[in-house]
Design a protein around this motif. Sequence first.
Motif, short mmCIF file in Angstrom:
data_model
loop_
_atom_site.label_atom_id
_atom_site.label_comp_id
_atom_site.label_asym_id
_atom_site.label_seq_id
_atom_site.Cartn_x
_atom_site.Cartn_y
_atom_site.Cartn_z
N TRP A 107 -3.84 11.14 10.98
CA TRP A 107 -4.48 10.06 10.24
C TRP A 107 -3.50 9.43 9.26
CZ3 TRP A 107 -9.27 8.97 11.92
CH2 TRP A 107 -9.99 9.98 12.57
N VAL A 108 -3.55 8.11 9.13
CA VAL A 108 -2.81 7.40 8.09
C VAL A 108 -3.81 7.00 7.01
CG1 VAL A 108 -1.42 5.38 7.51
CG2 VAL A 108 -1.10 6.54 9.71
N GLU A 109 -3.53 7.44 5.79
CA GLU A 109 -4.38 7.12 4.65
C GLU A 109 -3.63 6.15 3.73
OE1 GLU A 109 -6.03 9.74 1.02
OE2 GLU A 109 -6.73 10.38 3.02
N ARG A 110 -4.28 5.06 3.38
CA ARG A 110 -3.61 4.01 2.59
C ARG A 110 -4.41 3.71 1.33
NH1 ARG A 110 -3.77 -0.53 6.80
NH2 ARG A 110 -2.79 -1.77 5.16
N ARG A 111 -3.66 3.47 0.24
CA ARG A 111 -4.25 3.08 -1.04
C ARG A 111 -3.47 1.89 -1.58
NH1 ARG A 111 -7.52 7.31 -2.98
NH2 ARG A 111 -7.30 9.21 -1.70
N PRO A 112 -4.14 0.94 -2.21
CA PRO A 112 -3.44 -0.26 -2.69
C PRO A 112 -2.52 0.05 -3.86
CG PRO A 112 -5.72 -0.25 -3.46
CD PRO A 112 -5.59 0.89 -2.50
N ARG A 113 -1.35 -0.58 -3.84
CA ARG A 113 -0.42 -0.43 -4.95
C ARG A 113 -0.78 -1.34 -6.13
NH1 ARG A 113 4.15 2.43 -3.70
NH2 ARG A 113 4.69 2.67 -1.50
N SER A 137 0.83 -1.21 0.00
CA SER A 137 0.00 0.00 0.00
C SER A 137 0.86 1.26 0.00
CB SER A 137 -0.91 0.03 1.24
OG SER A 137 -1.77 -1.08 1.27
N GLU A 138 0.35 2.29 -0.65
CA GLU A 138 0.90 3.62 -0.49
C GLU A 138 0.26 4.23 0.74
OE1 GLU A 138 0.00 5.77 -4.00
OE2 GLU A 138 1.24 4.52 -5.31
N ALA A 139 1.06 4.84 1.60
CA ALA A 139 0.52 5.42 2.84
C ALA A 139 1.03 6.84 2.99
CB ALA A 139 0.94 4.58 4.04
N ARG A 140 0.17 7.69 3.51
CA ARG A 140 0.57 9.07 3.78
C ARG A 140 -0.08 9.53 5.07
NH1 ARG A 140 -2.53 12.52 -0.96
NH2 ARG A 140 -4.63 11.72 -0.60
N LEU A 141 0.60 10.45 5.73
CA LEU A 141 0.12 11.01 6.99
C LEU A 141 -0.69 12.27 6.69
CD1 LEU A 141 0.28 10.64 10.08
CD2 LEU A 141 2.30 12.12 10.04
N CYS A 177 -9.95 -4.13 2.30
CA CYS A 177 -11.35 -4.29 2.66
C CYS A 177 -11.49 -5.25 3.85
CB CYS A 177 -12.14 -4.81 1.46
SG CYS A 177 -12.34 -3.60 0.14
N MET A 178 -10.69 -6.31 3.87
CA MET A 178 -10.73 -7.24 4.99
C MET A 178 -10.37 -6.54 6.29
SD MET A 178 -8.45 -9.06 7.14
CE MET A 178 -6.90 -9.25 6.23
N GLU A 179 -9.38 -5.66 6.27
CA GLU A 179 -8.98 -4.95 7.49
C GLU A 179 -10.10 -4.07 8.03
OE1 GLU A 179 -4.90 -3.34 7.90
OE2 GLU A 179 -4.67 -3.96 5.81
N LEU A 182 -12.84 5.26 2.92
CA LEU A 182 -13.20 6.62 2.55
C LEU A 182 -14.15 6.60 1.36
CD1 LEU A 182 -9.69 8.34 2.76
CD2 LEU A 182 -11.54 8.44 4.44
N PRO A 183 -15.06 7.57 1.26
CA PRO A 183 -15.96 7.62 0.11
C PRO A 183 -15.18 7.93 -1.17
CG PRO A 183 -16.20 9.58 1.46
CD PRO A 183 -15.32 8.65 2.23
N GLY A 184 -15.68 7.40 -2.27
CA GLY A 184 -15.03 7.66 -3.55
C GLY A 184 -14.98 6.40 -4.39
N ALA A 185 -14.71 6.58 -5.68
CA ALA A 185 -14.71 5.45 -6.60
C ALA A 185 -13.51 4.55 -6.39
CB ALA A 185 -14.75 5.96 -8.04
N SER A 186 -12.34 5.14 -6.13
CA SER A 186 -11.13 4.33 -5.90
C SER A 186 -11.00 4.02 -4.41
CB SER A 186 -9.90 5.08 -6.39
OG SER A 186 -9.75 6.31 -5.72
N LEU A 187 -10.46 2.86 -4.12
CA LEU A 187 -10.37 2.40 -2.73
C LEU A 187 -9.29 3.16 -1.96
CD1 LEU A 187 -11.20 0.42 -0.49
CD2 LEU A 187 -9.46 -1.15 -1.37
N ALA A 188 -9.67 3.67 -0.81
CA ALA A 188 -8.73 4.27 0.13
C ALA A 188 -9.29 4.07 1.53
CB ALA A 188 -8.53 5.76 -0.15
N VAL A 189 -8.40 3.81 2.48
CA VAL A 189 -8.83 3.64 3.87
C VAL A 189 -8.04 4.60 4.73
CG1 VAL A 189 -9.40 1.21 3.48
CG2 VAL A 189 -7.17 1.81 4.45
N ARG A 190 -8.58 4.89 5.91
CA ARG A 190 -7.93 5.83 6.83
C ARG A 190 -8.08 5.31 8.25
NH1 ARG A 190 -9.14 12.26 6.53
NH2 ARG A 190 -7.93 11.97 4.59
N HIS A 191 -7.03 5.48 9.06
CA HIS A 191 -7.11 5.13 10.47
C HIS A 191 -6.24 6.07 11.29
CE1 HIS A 191 -3.05 3.32 10.55
NE2 HIS A 191 -3.35 2.73 9.41
#
Length: 260
Positions: free
Chosen positions: A22-28, A13-17, A37-39, A60-69
């Motif tokens: 918040w840590v925001e992650r997107r699949p590479r 995953s690509e991750a940014r602060l 999605c499992m997490e 997070l809302p949006g067409a491409s998958l992104a998660v935040r924690h």
Amino acid sequence: MTILSDFSGGWDSEARLVDGRWVERRPRRPEVERQLCMETRLMPWLAPQLPLPVPVPHRLPGASLAVRHVLVPGGPVARPRARHGHGLGRFLRALHAVSPTGAVRHGAPSDREAARVRATTADDFLARVVPLLPVELRAPGRALVEESTSCPAGRLAHGDLGPEHMLADGGVLSGVIDFGDAHIGDPAIDLAWALHGTPRAFAAALAAEYGVTPELRARSLLWHRLGPWHEVTHGLDTEDPATVRTGVAGVCHRLAAGTA
């Protein structure tokens, strides 16, 4: 104002602060989407059962998958000590004690699913890594891979526990991160680096706190020897010759140590 900064160079995953909190992650890669999605399903159920903070991501809302924690505090442990070993031993004992049925109900891959992944991974190792080894190490390499497919399963495992995923703050463990490879499998996989890639005092403290048996120790060594194989296939997948070279060197070193 939203402030973004690069945060991680992880394989999956690509991750940014974001805003320092918040840590925001997107699949590479597309196949990582299922892990993220499992997490989002597993971690809200799992986190309250563990003695250390862990990421609890939401989509997070949006067409491409992104998660935040929320950012888990601390940084990788530079010098693992006995107190860290005791802390990780308590954490792993709690993790491996959670209900496997409950974990599957909340998204974790079942033992059957994990067995299929292990079989596919083993076939990949045999097809692509073994031919890169010196001739004298190919038979021991094949035997190691084949042995891994018969390891027992039945506990929720982190699946990728290494030094970069164990965090400390102020000299004590502060969290464990990156649960994308969590699955119902062999708990010994989580003891691989912890027992065989750490200073003796750390490993001894962890073993005492966890209650490591001779059988668990033996299987954890098997998983430890398989660790660099993943580096080789990652390098092949990403067309990174340097990663392939260091991975093959690691494979050879651990195989030679096991056959000495």
